[in-house]
Design an enzyme around this catalytic site. Structure first.
Site, mmCIF file in Angstrom:
data_model
loop_
_atom_site.group_PDB
_atom_site.id
_atom_site.type_symbol
_atom_site.label_atom_id
_atom_site.label_comp_id
_atom_site.label_asym_id
_atom_site.label_seq_id
_atom_site.Cartn_x
_atom_site.Cartn_y
_atom_site.Cartn_z
ATOM 1 N N VAL A 139 0.841 -1.253 0.221
ATOM 2 C CA VAL A 139 0.024 -0.082 0.154
ATOM 3 C C VAL A 139 0.983 1.206 0.033
ATOM 4 C CG1 VAL A 139 -1.643 1.276 1.406
ATOM 5 C CG2 VAL A 139 -1.990 -1.216 1.081
ATOM 6 N N ASP A 166 -2.907 5.029 -3.476
ATOM 7 C CA ASP A 166 -3.710 5.728 -2.915
ATOM 8 C C ASP A 166 -4.360 6.634 -4.043
ATOM 9 O OD1 ASP A 166 -5.276 7.874 -1.174
ATOM 10 O OD2 ASP A 166 -3.671 7.413 0.345
ATOM 11 N N TYR A 198 -5.622 8.901 6.986
ATOM 12 C CA TYR A 198 -4.957 8.400 8.160
ATOM 13 C C TYR A 198 -5.612 7.902 9.298
ATOM 14 C CZ TYR A 198 -1.387 8.689 11.861
ATOM 15 O OH TYR A 198 -0.811 8.047 13.041
ATOM 16 N N LYS A 262 -5.915 3.200 24.796
ATOM 17 C CA LYS A 262 -6.291 2.954 23.475
ATOM 18 C C LYS A 262 -7.940 2.476 23.476
ATOM 19 C CE LYS A 262 -1.962 1.593 21.147
ATOM 20 N NZ LYS A 262 -1.040 0.575 20.554
ATOM 21 N N GLU A 331 -4.615 -1.067 13.782
ATOM 22 C CA GLU A 331 -3.809 -1.451 14.524
ATOM 23 C C GLU A 331 -4.413 -2.569 15.760
ATOM 24 O OE1 GLU A 331 -2.077 2.162 16.209
ATOM 25 O OE2 GLU A 331 -0.982 2.388 14.198
ATOM 26 N N LYS A 352 -0.679 -15.944 27.670
ATOM 27 C CA LYS A 352 0.607 -16.690 27.101
ATOM 28 C C LYS A 352 1.006 -16.588 25.705
ATOM 29 C CE LYS A 352 2.040 -19.251 31.231
ATOM 30 N NZ LYS A 352 3.456 -19.120 31.490
#
Ligand SMILES: *[C@@H]1O[C@H](CO)[C@@H](O)[C@H](O)[C@H]1NC(C)=O
Ligand SMILES: *[C@@H]1O[C@H](CO)[C@@H](O)[C@H](O)[C@H]1NC(C)=O
Length: 439
Positions: A139, A166, A198, A262, A331, A352
Protein backbone atom coordinates in the site's frame (compact mmCIF):
# COMPACT_ATOMS: atom_id res chain seq x y z
CA UNK A 1 50.69 -38.90 -9.73
CA UNK A 2 51.60 -37.95 -13.29
CA UNK A 3 52.34 -41.55 -13.99
CA UNK A 4 48.99 -42.64 -12.67
CA UNK A 5 47.16 -40.29 -15.04
CA UNK A 6 49.32 -41.44 -17.91
CA UNK A 7 48.45 -45.00 -17.24
CA UNK A 8 44.78 -44.31 -16.72
CA UNK A 9 44.01 -42.00 -19.57
CA UNK A 10 46.69 -42.70 -22.09
CA UNK A 11 47.35 -46.38 -22.09
CA UNK A 12 45.37 -46.46 -25.35
CA UNK A 13 47.07 -45.11 -28.43
CA UNK A 14 48.09 -41.48 -28.70
CA UNK A 15 45.35 -40.97 -31.31
CA UNK A 16 42.59 -42.12 -28.99
CA UNK A 17 44.00 -39.89 -26.36
CA UNK A 18 43.87 -36.85 -28.64
CA UNK A 19 40.27 -37.60 -29.66
CA UNK A 20 39.26 -37.94 -26.02
CA UNK A 21 40.94 -34.62 -25.25
CA UNK A 22 39.18 -32.82 -28.10
CA UNK A 23 35.78 -34.16 -27.08
CA UNK A 24 36.38 -32.98 -23.54
CA UNK A 25 37.40 -29.54 -24.81
CA UNK A 26 34.34 -29.33 -27.04
CA UNK A 27 32.00 -30.31 -24.21
CA UNK A 28 33.50 -27.65 -21.95
CA UNK A 29 32.90 -24.98 -24.58
CA UNK A 30 29.29 -26.08 -25.10
CA UNK A 31 28.65 -26.13 -21.36
CA UNK A 32 30.17 -22.71 -20.86
CA UNK A 33 28.19 -21.29 -23.77
CA UNK A 34 24.99 -22.75 -22.39
CA UNK A 35 25.60 -21.23 -19.00
CA UNK A 36 26.19 -17.79 -20.43
CA UNK A 37 23.16 -18.22 -22.62
CA UNK A 38 21.05 -19.10 -19.60
CA UNK A 39 22.35 -16.16 -17.69
CA UNK A 40 21.42 -13.52 -20.17
CA UNK A 41 18.42 -14.87 -22.01
CA UNK A 42 16.40 -17.35 -20.08
CA UNK A 43 14.87 -17.83 -16.67
CA UNK A 44 16.25 -21.29 -16.27
CA UNK A 45 17.84 -22.04 -13.00
CA UNK A 46 21.54 -22.53 -13.55
CA UNK A 47 23.13 -24.81 -10.99
CA UNK A 48 23.28 -22.28 -8.17
CA UNK A 49 24.92 -24.78 -5.88
CA UNK A 50 27.97 -24.63 -8.13
CA UNK A 51 30.34 -21.93 -7.02
CA UNK A 52 31.23 -21.07 -10.61
CA UNK A 53 27.66 -20.48 -11.61
CA UNK A 54 26.75 -18.50 -8.53
CA UNK A 55 29.70 -16.17 -9.06
CA UNK A 56 28.61 -15.56 -12.65
CA UNK A 57 25.10 -14.66 -11.54
CA UNK A 58 26.35 -12.43 -8.77
CA UNK A 59 28.67 -10.56 -11.12
CA UNK A 60 25.64 -9.79 -13.25
CA UNK A 61 23.20 -8.96 -10.45
CA UNK A 62 25.12 -7.52 -7.52
CA UNK A 63 23.90 -4.19 -6.17
CA UNK A 64 26.92 -2.27 -5.03
CA UNK A 65 26.51 0.88 -2.95
CA UNK A 66 27.83 4.02 -4.59
CA UNK A 67 30.77 6.13 -3.44
CA UNK A 68 33.60 5.09 -1.19
CA UNK A 69 31.66 3.80 1.81
CA UNK A 70 32.30 0.21 2.87
CA UNK A 71 28.92 -1.35 3.66
CA UNK A 72 30.41 -4.50 5.22
CA UNK A 73 32.17 -2.27 7.71
CA UNK A 74 28.98 -0.27 8.37
CA UNK A 75 26.90 -3.38 8.94
CA UNK A 76 29.50 -4.89 11.23
CA UNK A 77 29.27 -1.73 13.35
CA UNK A 78 32.36 0.28 12.33
CA UNK A 79 31.59 3.71 13.80
CA UNK A 80 34.18 5.59 11.72
CA UNK A 81 32.65 4.27 8.53
CA UNK A 82 29.17 5.26 9.78
CA UNK A 83 30.45 8.75 10.61
CA UNK A 84 31.72 9.22 7.04
CA UNK A 85 28.24 8.67 5.64
CA UNK A 86 26.70 10.93 8.27
CA UNK A 87 29.06 13.75 7.32
CA UNK A 88 28.26 13.13 3.68
CA UNK A 89 24.54 13.48 4.46
CA UNK A 90 25.16 16.92 5.96
CA UNK A 91 26.65 18.22 2.71
CA UNK A 92 23.60 19.37 0.80
CA UNK A 93 25.35 19.36 -2.58
CA UNK A 94 26.03 15.64 -2.17
CA UNK A 95 22.32 14.80 -2.13
CA UNK A 96 21.41 12.51 -4.95
CA UNK A 97 18.40 13.60 -6.97
CA UNK A 98 15.79 10.86 -6.69
CA UNK A 99 14.31 9.28 -9.80
CA UNK A 100 10.94 10.76 -10.75
CA UNK A 101 7.69 9.29 -12.04
CA UNK A 102 8.69 10.51 -15.50
CA UNK A 103 12.08 8.77 -15.25
CA UNK A 104 10.34 5.47 -14.58
CA UNK A 105 7.79 6.06 -17.36
CA UNK A 106 10.73 6.53 -19.71
CA UNK A 107 12.76 3.58 -18.40
CA UNK A 108 9.91 1.10 -18.55
CA UNK A 109 9.22 1.72 -22.24
CA UNK A 110 11.72 -1.08 -22.80
CA UNK A 111 10.94 -3.68 -20.14
CA UNK A 112 13.87 -5.95 -20.96
CA UNK A 113 16.27 -3.09 -20.58
CA UNK A 114 14.51 -1.86 -17.41
CA UNK A 115 14.87 -5.22 -15.68
CA UNK A 116 18.47 -5.56 -16.82
CA UNK A 117 19.43 -2.06 -15.78
CA UNK A 118 17.73 -2.32 -12.38
CA UNK A 119 19.08 -5.86 -11.91
CA UNK A 120 15.83 -7.68 -11.22
CA UNK A 121 16.32 -11.32 -10.31
CA UNK A 122 13.97 -13.02 -12.76
CA UNK A 123 14.68 -16.65 -11.89
CA UNK A 124 13.98 -18.60 -8.72
CA UNK A 125 17.02 -19.27 -6.60
CA UNK A 126 16.02 -22.75 -5.48
CA UNK A 127 13.27 -25.32 -5.94
CA UNK A 128 12.23 -24.84 -2.34
CA UNK A 129 11.58 -21.16 -3.02
CA UNK A 130 9.94 -21.86 -6.37
CA UNK A 131 7.52 -24.22 -4.65
CA UNK A 132 6.70 -21.80 -1.86
CA UNK A 133 5.25 -18.64 -3.39
CA UNK A 134 4.51 -15.63 -1.18
CA UNK A 135 1.93 -12.90 -1.83
CA UNK A 136 2.58 -9.24 -1.09
CA UNK A 137 0.04 -6.48 -0.54
CA UNK A 138 1.87 -3.17 -0.97
CA UNK A 139 0.00 0.00 0.00
CA UNK A 140 1.77 3.11 -1.26
CA UNK A 141 1.10 6.75 -2.09
CA UNK A 142 4.32 8.56 -3.09
CA UNK A 143 8.07 8.35 -3.72
CA UNK A 144 8.31 6.15 -6.79
CA UNK A 145 12.02 5.46 -6.41
CA UNK A 146 11.62 4.11 -2.88
CA UNK A 147 8.71 1.93 -4.03
CA UNK A 148 10.68 0.54 -6.96
CA UNK A 149 13.70 -0.24 -4.80
CA UNK A 150 11.49 -1.99 -2.25
CA UNK A 151 9.78 -3.99 -5.00
CA UNK A 152 13.13 -4.97 -6.51
CA UNK A 153 14.44 -6.07 -3.13
CA UNK A 154 11.54 -8.50 -2.57
CA UNK A 155 10.90 -9.42 -6.19
CA UNK A 156 10.97 -13.11 -7.14
CA UNK A 157 9.26 -14.54 -10.21
CA UNK A 158 7.31 -17.19 -8.27
CA UNK A 159 5.72 -14.65 -5.90
CA UNK A 160 2.78 -12.33 -6.58
CA UNK A 161 2.56 -8.62 -5.78
CA UNK A 162 -0.53 -6.43 -5.51
CA UNK A 163 0.10 -2.69 -5.39
CA UNK A 164 -2.55 -0.39 -3.94
CA UNK A 165 -2.00 3.19 -5.02
CA UNK A 166 -3.83 5.79 -2.94
CA UNK A 167 -6.58 7.74 -4.71
CA UNK A 168 -4.89 10.94 -3.56
CA UNK A 169 -1.60 10.05 -5.29
CA UNK A 170 -0.72 12.06 -8.37
CA UNK A 171 -1.77 10.73 -11.74
CA UNK A 172 1.86 10.43 -12.91
CA UNK A 173 2.74 8.41 -9.81
CA UNK A 174 -0.09 6.00 -10.57
CA UNK A 175 0.99 5.82 -14.22
CA UNK A 176 4.59 5.09 -13.20
CA UNK A 177 3.49 2.30 -10.84
CA UNK A 178 1.36 0.81 -13.61
CA UNK A 179 4.30 1.05 -16.03
CA UNK A 180 6.62 -0.75 -13.61
CA UNK A 181 4.08 -3.49 -12.94
CA UNK A 182 3.46 -3.97 -16.65
CA UNK A 183 7.13 -4.99 -16.96
CA UNK A 184 6.74 -7.74 -14.36
CA UNK A 185 4.16 -10.47 -15.08
CA UNK A 186 3.43 -11.23 -11.41
CA UNK A 187 2.99 -7.61 -10.27
CA UNK A 188 -0.37 -5.88 -10.63
CA UNK A 189 -2.20 -2.84 -9.31
CA UNK A 190 -5.27 -3.36 -7.08
CA UNK A 191 -8.54 -3.51 -8.96
CA UNK A 192 -10.20 -1.16 -6.44
CA UNK A 193 -8.55 1.98 -5.10
CA UNK A 194 -9.24 3.76 -1.83
CA UNK A 195 -8.63 7.30 -0.71
CA UNK A 196 -6.63 6.45 2.38
CA UNK A 197 -7.30 8.75 5.33
CA UNK A 198 -4.80 8.41 8.18
CA UNK A 199 -6.14 6.27 11.07
CA UNK A 200 -9.36 5.47 9.24
CA UNK A 201 -10.91 2.26 7.96
CA UNK A 202 -9.68 3.02 4.44
CA UNK A 203 -6.18 1.77 5.36
CA UNK A 204 -7.64 -1.67 6.12
CA UNK A 205 -9.85 -1.55 3.04
CA UNK A 206 -6.80 -0.96 0.83
CA UNK A 207 -5.20 -4.17 2.12
CA UNK A 208 -8.51 -6.04 1.81
CA UNK A 209 -8.81 -4.94 -1.82
CA UNK A 210 -5.37 -6.36 -2.54
CA UNK A 211 -6.01 -9.54 -0.56
CA UNK A 212 -9.21 -10.19 -2.49
CA UNK A 213 -7.34 -9.71 -5.78
CA UNK A 214 -4.48 -11.93 -4.57
CA UNK A 215 -6.91 -14.76 -3.78
CA UNK A 216 -8.05 -14.59 -7.40
CA UNK A 217 -4.49 -14.81 -8.74
CA UNK A 218 -3.39 -18.12 -10.24
CA UNK A 219 -0.34 -18.17 -7.96
CA UNK A 220 -0.79 -20.74 -5.17
CA UNK A 221 0.73 -18.49 -2.52
CA UNK A 222 1.00 -19.78 1.05
CA UNK A 223 1.28 -16.57 3.09
CA UNK A 224 0.57 -12.91 2.48
CA UNK A 225 2.81 -10.15 3.82
CA UNK A 226 1.73 -6.50 3.66
CA UNK A 227 4.07 -3.55 3.33
CA UNK A 228 3.91 0.20 2.97
CA UNK A 229 6.17 2.46 0.94
CA UNK A 230 8.73 3.09 3.69
CA UNK A 231 9.45 -0.55 4.56
CA UNK A 232 12.59 -2.37 3.55
CA UNK A 233 13.40 -6.06 4.02
CA UNK A 234 16.07 -7.39 6.35
CA UNK A 235 15.76 -10.93 5.03
CA UNK A 236 16.08 -12.62 1.66
CA UNK A 237 13.22 -14.53 0.06
CA UNK A 238 14.96 -17.80 1.01
CA UNK A 239 15.14 -16.77 4.65
CA UNK A 240 11.48 -15.68 4.65
CA UNK A 241 10.41 -19.00 3.11
CA UNK A 242 12.36 -20.91 5.74
CA UNK A 243 10.78 -18.91 8.58
CA UNK A 244 7.25 -19.20 7.15
CA UNK A 245 7.57 -22.97 6.95
CA UNK A 246 8.51 -23.04 10.61
CA UNK A 247 5.34 -21.12 11.49
CA UNK A 248 3.59 -24.34 10.61
CA UNK A 249 0.35 -22.77 9.40
CA UNK A 250 0.10 -20.06 12.07
CA UNK A 251 -0.15 -16.34 11.38
CA UNK A 252 2.48 -14.11 12.91
CA UNK A 253 2.10 -10.58 14.25
CA UNK A 254 2.12 -8.30 17.25
CA UNK A 255 -0.95 -9.11 19.39
CA UNK A 256 -1.21 -8.02 23.00
CA UNK A 257 -3.64 -6.85 25.65
CA UNK A 258 -4.25 -3.17 24.80
CA UNK A 259 -3.14 -0.33 27.08
CA UNK A 260 -6.23 1.33 28.60
CA UNK A 261 -5.67 4.66 26.79
CA UNK A 262 -6.32 2.94 23.44
CA UNK A 263 -9.75 1.59 24.37
CA UNK A 264 -11.66 4.74 23.41
CA UNK A 265 -10.53 4.03 19.84
CA UNK A 266 -13.17 1.29 19.54
CA UNK A 267 -15.58 2.27 22.31
CA UNK A 268 -16.77 5.35 20.42
CA UNK A 269 -17.83 5.91 16.85
CA UNK A 270 -15.41 7.95 14.78
CA UNK A 271 -16.15 9.95 11.71
CA UNK A 272 -14.05 11.63 9.04
CA UNK A 273 -14.19 15.44 9.08
CA UNK A 274 -12.00 17.28 6.55
CA UNK A 275 -9.78 14.24 6.03
CA UNK A 276 -9.24 13.81 9.77
CA UNK A 277 -10.71 11.01 11.87
CA UNK A 278 -12.66 12.59 14.75
CA UNK A 279 -14.24 10.99 17.78
CA UNK A 280 -18.02 11.39 18.18
CA UNK A 281 -20.01 11.17 21.43
CA UNK A 282 -21.76 8.02 20.23
CA UNK A 283 -20.82 4.91 22.19
CA UNK A 284 -20.43 1.77 20.11
CA UNK A 285 -22.00 -1.58 20.87
CA UNK A 286 -19.49 -4.17 22.11
CA UNK A 287 -17.68 -6.05 19.34
CA UNK A 288 -19.55 -9.11 17.97
CA UNK A 289 -16.93 -11.57 19.22
CA UNK A 290 -16.41 -13.61 22.38
CA UNK A 291 -12.89 -12.39 23.10
CA UNK A 292 -11.58 -8.94 24.03
CA UNK A 293 -9.90 -6.62 21.54
CA UNK A 294 -6.16 -7.12 21.12
CA UNK A 295 -3.71 -4.46 20.13
CA UNK A 296 -1.10 -4.75 17.39
CA UNK A 297 -0.09 -2.97 14.22
CA UNK A 298 -0.98 -2.81 10.56
CA UNK A 299 1.82 -5.11 9.36
CA UNK A 300 1.22 -8.81 9.55
CA UNK A 301 2.03 -12.24 8.18
CA UNK A 302 -1.16 -14.15 7.32
CA UNK A 303 -1.87 -17.62 6.00
CA UNK A 304 -3.89 -18.06 2.85
CA UNK A 305 -6.69 -19.75 4.83
CA UNK A 306 -6.89 -16.80 7.20
CA UNK A 307 -7.25 -14.40 4.27
CA UNK A 308 -9.93 -16.58 2.72
CA UNK A 309 -11.87 -16.52 6.00
CA UNK A 310 -11.88 -12.72 6.02
CA UNK A 311 -14.28 -12.87 3.08
CA UNK A 312 -16.15 -16.08 3.99
CA UNK A 313 -16.44 -16.46 7.74
CA UNK A 314 -19.47 -14.54 9.05
CA UNK A 315 -17.85 -13.85 12.45
CA UNK A 316 -14.84 -12.24 10.75
CA UNK A 317 -17.05 -10.32 8.32
CA UNK A 318 -19.30 -9.00 11.11
CA UNK A 319 -16.31 -7.99 13.19
CA UNK A 320 -14.73 -6.10 10.28
CA UNK A 321 -17.99 -4.33 9.57
CA UNK A 322 -18.37 -3.44 13.24
CA UNK A 323 -14.82 -1.98 13.19
CA UNK A 324 -15.32 0.25 10.18
CA UNK A 325 -16.14 3.42 12.14
CA UNK A 326 -13.42 3.17 14.77
CA UNK A 327 -10.02 4.85 15.14
CA UNK A 328 -7.08 3.12 13.45
CA UNK A 329 -8.75 -0.27 13.03
CA UNK A 330 -5.58 -1.48 11.25
CA UNK A 331 -3.85 -1.45 14.65
CA UNK A 332 -6.21 -3.93 16.29
CA UNK A 333 -8.32 -5.92 13.80
CA UNK A 334 -5.52 -8.29 12.68
CA UNK A 335 -4.27 -8.64 16.25
CA UNK A 336 -7.81 -9.54 17.39
CA UNK A 337 -8.79 -11.88 14.53
CA UNK A 338 -5.49 -13.69 15.15
CA UNK A 339 -6.80 -14.66 18.60
CA UNK A 340 -10.22 -15.85 17.46
CA UNK A 341 -10.56 -19.66 17.59
CA UNK A 342 -12.68 -19.54 14.41
CA UNK A 343 -9.86 -18.04 12.36
CA UNK A 344 -7.32 -20.29 10.61
CA UNK A 345 -3.76 -19.91 11.87
CA UNK A 346 -4.89 -18.12 15.03
CA UNK A 347 -3.55 -18.67 18.54
CA UNK A 348 -5.58 -18.80 21.79
CA UNK A 349 -6.56 -15.55 23.48
CA UNK A 350 -4.73 -16.61 26.65
CA UNK A 351 -2.12 -14.07 27.79
CA UNK A 352 0.62 -16.67 27.33
CA UNK A 353 0.19 -16.21 23.58
CA UNK A 354 0.56 -12.42 23.68
CA UNK A 355 3.37 -11.23 21.43
CA UNK A 356 5.00 -7.81 21.28
CA UNK A 357 6.17 -6.16 18.07
CA UNK A 358 9.75 -7.04 18.97
CA UNK A 359 8.90 -10.71 19.31
CA UNK A 360 6.80 -10.87 16.14
CA UNK A 361 8.36 -11.39 12.71
CA UNK A 362 6.53 -8.89 10.57
CA UNK A 363 7.93 -5.45 11.33
CA UNK A 364 10.74 -3.84 13.25
CA UNK A 365 10.11 -0.25 14.32
CA UNK A 366 12.09 2.00 16.65
CA UNK A 367 9.74 4.19 18.66
CA UNK A 368 10.98 7.54 19.86
CA UNK A 369 10.34 6.95 23.55
CA UNK A 370 12.03 3.56 23.68
CA UNK A 371 15.34 4.03 21.89
CA UNK A 372 18.23 4.60 24.28
CA UNK A 373 21.05 3.06 26.25
CA UNK A 374 20.55 -0.70 26.25
CA UNK A 375 22.81 -1.08 29.25
CA UNK A 376 20.33 1.10 31.11
CA UNK A 377 17.48 -1.18 30.02
CA UNK A 378 16.34 0.36 26.74
CA UNK A 379 14.95 -2.24 24.29
CA UNK A 380 17.06 -0.88 21.44
CA UNK A 381 19.62 1.83 20.70
CA UNK A 382 18.36 5.32 19.84
CA UNK A 383 17.65 6.19 16.20
CA UNK A 384 20.75 7.03 14.16
CA UNK A 385 18.65 8.67 11.44
CA UNK A 386 15.73 10.99 12.23
CA UNK A 387 12.47 10.49 14.07
CA UNK A 388 9.34 11.16 12.02
CA UNK A 389 5.87 10.84 13.60
CA UNK A 390 7.63 9.29 16.63
CA UNK A 391 9.15 6.53 14.47
CA UNK A 392 12.79 6.24 13.50
CA UNK A 393 13.73 6.75 9.85
CA UNK A 394 16.85 4.61 9.92
CA UNK A 395 20.36 5.82 9.23
CA UNK A 396 23.55 3.84 8.54
CA UNK A 397 24.21 3.71 12.29
CA UNK A 398 21.10 1.56 12.76
CA UNK A 399 22.16 -1.15 10.30
CA UNK A 400 24.44 -3.05 12.66
CA UNK A 401 21.58 -3.58 15.10
CA UNK A 402 18.96 -4.17 12.37
CA UNK A 403 21.01 -6.93 10.75
CA UNK A 404 21.01 -8.90 14.00
CA UNK A 405 17.22 -9.02 14.36
CA UNK A 406 14.82 -11.74 13.21
CA UNK A 407 12.20 -9.49 11.58
CA UNK A 408 11.37 -9.81 7.88
CA UNK A 409 11.03 -6.04 7.39
CA UNK A 410 12.00 -2.83 9.13
CA UNK A 411 10.20 0.52 8.98
CA UNK A 412 10.97 3.36 8.11
CA UNK A 413 13.48 4.06 5.38
CA UNK A 414 13.65 7.18 3.26
CA UNK A 415 16.38 8.04 0.74
CA UNK A 416 15.84 11.72 1.61
CA UNK A 417 16.92 11.00 5.19
CA UNK A 418 19.66 8.45 4.56
CA UNK A 419 20.14 6.91 1.16
CA UNK A 420 23.41 5.30 2.28
CA UNK A 421 21.47 3.09 4.70
CA UNK A 422 19.19 1.81 1.94
CA UNK A 423 22.09 1.31 -0.47
CA UNK A 424 23.98 -0.73 2.11
CA UNK A 425 20.93 -2.89 2.79
CA UNK A 426 20.52 -3.45 -0.94
CA UNK A 427 24.14 -4.53 -1.25
CA UNK A 428 23.93 -6.72 1.86
CA UNK A 429 20.69 -8.45 0.83
CA UNK A 430 21.84 -9.13 -2.72
CA UNK A 431 25.04 -10.67 -1.45
CA UNK A 432 23.10 -12.73 1.09
CA UNK A 433 20.75 -13.85 -1.68
CA UNK A 434 23.62 -15.50 -3.55
CA UNK A 435 26.04 -16.43 -0.79
CA UNK A 436 23.86 -16.82 2.28
CA UNK A 437 22.21 -20.12 3.09
CA UNK A 438 20.34 -21.25 0.01
CA UNK A 439 17.29 -23.25 1.07
C1 LIG B 1 35.43 -3.42 3.29
O1 LIG B 1 36.02 -3.75 4.54
C2 LIG B 1 36.33 -5.11 4.72
C3 LIG B 1 36.94 -5.25 6.11
O2 LIG B 1 36.06 -4.89 7.08
C4 LIG B 1 37.31 -5.59 3.67
O3 LIG B 1 37.54 -6.96 3.83
C5 LIG B 1 36.73 -5.30 2.29
O4 LIG B 1 37.68 -5.63 1.32
C6 LIG B 1 36.34 -3.85 2.17
N1 LIG B 1 35.64 -3.68 0.90
C7 LIG B 1 35.95 -2.74 0.05
C8 LIG B 1 35.14 -2.70 -1.22
O5 LIG B 1 36.85 -1.94 0.25
C1 LIG C 1 -19.41 0.23 7.42
O1 LIG C 1 -20.41 -0.77 7.43
C2 LIG C 1 -21.74 -0.26 7.26
C3 LIG C 1 -22.71 -1.39 7.44
O2 LIG C 1 -22.53 -2.38 6.46
C4 LIG C 1 -21.85 0.40 5.90
O3 LIG C 1 -23.14 0.93 5.71
C5 LIG C 1 -20.80 1.50 5.79
O4 LIG C 1 -20.80 2.02 4.49
C6 LIG C 1 -19.43 0.96 6.10
N1 LIG C 1 -18.50 2.07 6.17
C7 LIG C 1 -17.32 2.04 5.57
C8 LIG C 1 -16.45 3.23 5.81
O5 LIG C 1 -16.95 1.12 4.87
Amino acid sequence: MANYFNICLCRPTLNQCLIFGSVLFFLTIVLKYNLDFNLSYSNQNCALWSEYCRNLYYQDLKLLASGTKNCSKIISGDLDEVKKTQIDNLIVTNRRVLATDKDYLELTKDCTNFKKLKKYVTFSLSDKERNYPIAYSMVIHENIEMFERLLRSIYMPQNVYCIHVDMKSSETFFEAVKAISSCLPNVFVASKRELVVYASWSRVQADLNCMEDLLKSSVAWKYVINTCGTDFPLKTNAEIVKALKLLNGKNNMESERPPSYKKRRWEYEFTIVDSIVKQTKIKKKPPPINIPIFSGNAYVVLTRDFVQSLFKNSIAKNFLEWANDTFSPDEYIWATLHRLPEMPGSVPSHIKYDKSDLNALARLVKWVGLGGDMEQGAPYPACSGKYRRQVCVYGTGDLHWLAQQHHFFANKFDPRVDDHAIQCLEEYLRHKMFYGNIV
